[in-house]
Design an enzyme around this catalytic site. Structure first.
Site, PDB file in Angstrom:
ATOM      1  N   ASP A  67       0.746  -1.135  -0.171  1.00 49.40           N
ATOM      2  CA  ASP A  67      -0.079  -0.061   0.115  1.00 49.40           C
ATOM      3  C   ASP A  67       0.917   1.218  -0.188  1.00 49.40           C
ATOM      4  O   ASP A  67       1.900   1.369   0.265  1.00 49.40           O
ATOM      5  CB  ASP A  67      -1.091   0.033   1.183  1.00 49.40           C
ATOM      6  CG  ASP A  67      -0.256  -0.538   2.493  1.00 49.40           C
ATOM      7  OD1 ASP A  67       1.021  -0.684   2.653  1.00 49.40           O
ATOM      8  OD2 ASP A  67      -0.990  -0.675   3.443  1.00 49.40           O
ATOM      9  N   ASN A 136      -7.306  -2.776  14.545  1.00 45.19           N
ATOM     10  CA  ASN A 136      -8.849  -3.185  14.215  1.00 45.19           C
ATOM     11  C   ASN A 136      -8.909  -4.509  12.976  1.00 45.19           C
ATOM     12  O   ASN A 136      -9.945  -4.597  12.607  1.00 45.19           O
ATOM     13  CB  ASN A 136      -9.515  -1.869  13.341  1.00 45.19           C
ATOM     14  CG  ASN A 136      -8.802  -1.718  11.876  1.00 45.19           C
ATOM     15  OD1 ASN A 136      -7.789  -2.202  11.580  1.00 45.19           O
ATOM     16  ND2 ASN A 136      -9.458  -0.564  11.183  1.00 45.19           N
ATOM     17  N   HIS A 138      -7.141  -4.797  10.217  1.00 47.49           N
ATOM     18  CA  HIS A 138      -7.006  -4.731   9.056  1.00 47.49           C
ATOM     19  C   HIS A 138      -5.650  -5.201   8.523  1.00 47.49           C
ATOM     20  O   HIS A 138      -4.857  -5.413   9.233  1.00 47.49           O
ATOM     21  CB  HIS A 138      -7.118  -3.094   8.301  1.00 47.49           C
ATOM     22  CG  HIS A 138      -5.922  -2.273   8.772  1.00 47.49           C
ATOM     23  ND1 HIS A 138      -5.941  -0.874   9.121  1.00 47.49           N
ATOM     24  CD2 HIS A 138      -4.372  -2.731   9.019  1.00 47.49           C
ATOM     25  CE1 HIS A 138      -4.778  -0.250   9.211  1.00 47.49           C
ATOM     26  NE2 HIS A 138      -3.954  -1.230   9.443  1.00 47.49           N
ATOM     27  N   GLU A 143      -9.750  -2.035   5.235  1.00 45.85           N
ATOM     28  CA  GLU A 143     -10.570  -1.767   6.775  1.00 45.85           C
ATOM     29  C   GLU A 143     -11.573  -2.895   6.688  1.00 45.85           C
ATOM     30  O   GLU A 143     -11.964  -3.290   6.013  1.00 45.85           O
ATOM     31  CB  GLU A 143     -10.703  -0.125   6.873  1.00 45.85           C
ATOM     32  CG  GLU A 143      -9.659   0.582   6.414  1.00 45.85           C
ATOM     33  CD  GLU A 143      -8.965   0.944   7.874  1.00 45.85           C
ATOM     34  OE1 GLU A 143      -8.790   0.121   8.520  1.00 45.85           O
ATOM     35  OE2 GLU A 143      -8.269   2.101   8.042  1.00 45.85           O
TER      36      GLU A 143
END
Ligand code: GLP
Length: 250
Positions: A67, A136, A138, A143
């Site tokens: 990313d 979280n 991810h 996400e």
């Protein structure tokens, strides 16, 4: 899924670096999928050390990163490209033509995402994908709620992710709102996956990933459907995992 418990972050990084080295030794033209963040920094240091000591040939290897932040080009100090140059590309003198990241400063991000996806296919797909995990759950910047069928795409970062990642920036306002990320289906096509996690702050995400349902609110959970996944994690990150699932302990 193989779950390896490593006593310390150092041990985790050592085991991970060995897996990366073995991959390139067995296949000199291997395509490595690479991750950024605090987790793999030591792995990259040990990888560099191993390359030098064992004189591993890297001239035919290719790398694809997961990313990149919107708007940050390779010369921006907080870009993932700058991180990779610092930790791997420059010290190992890798050629720019063998190292790929999505271009965060591209004029048309959607187009860039599609081209990046095509580039991965053009080089024959990823042999070994290194991953971290967000608090979280991810993976890359996928996400919670990202479709399992997603390909490389533009993503809106959650306030929580911007908050957590602001530790790498001078001010929270500097954290970009969007990013380009490989999709979950792209990641699932890697032939082998290696996920690293350390520290208590990853415990909740790891428990949800390994013990919970396979569902889109837990992006990493899709990895349980992959046939060759190795997880290396330290005891605090594995606190919520049924000990019977741990395959090796170091
Ligand atoms: C970022 C990256 C992920 C990474 C995660 C965890 O948001 N996009 O690829 O796995 O954070 O980062 P860290 O290793 O710093 O905990």
């Amino acid at each position: 899924m193989k779950i390896i418990q490593a006593a310390t972050k150092e041990q985790m990084s050592k085991l991970a670096a060995n897996i990366l080295i073995d991959c390139v030794k067995n296949k000199p033209d291997a395509v490595l999928g690479l991750a950024t963040g605090g987790t793999p920094e030591e792995t990259y240091r040990m990888f560099r050390q191993n390359v030098k000591e064992k004189r591993v040939e890297l001239s035919r290897m290719r790398t694809f990163n997961l990313d990149e932040y919107e708007g940050l080009g390779p010369n921006h100090p907080m870009s993932y490209h700058a991180y990779m140059k610092q930790h791997l590309f420059d010290p190992l003198q890798l050629r720019p033509s063998q190292c790929f990241l999505p271009k965060g400063d591209a004029l048309n991000l959607e187009e860039e995402a599609q081209q990046y996806e095509e580039l991965i296919q053009k080089y024959g797909g990823i042999d070994l994908q290194l991953l971290g995990i967000g608090e979280n759950g991810h993976i890359a910047f996928n996400e919670p709620g990202t479709p399992f069928t997603s390909r490389t795409h533009v993503v809106e970062l959650t306030p929580n992710t911007r908050d957590i990642n602001s530790r790498f920036f001078d001010k929270k306002e500097q954290v970009p709102y969007r990013a380009i990320t490989m999709g979950l289906a792209t990641i699932m096509e890697a032939r082998k996956i290696l996920l690293l996690a350390n520290g208590e702050r990853k415990q909740k995400a790891m428990t949800r990933f390994i013990e919970g349902e396979i569902a889109e609110d837990a992006p990493a959970s899709i990895l349980r459907k992959h046939r060759d996944v190795t997880i290396i994690a330290d005891p605090p990150a594995l606190t919520g995992i049924n000990p019977d699932k741990i395959t090796e302990v170091y």
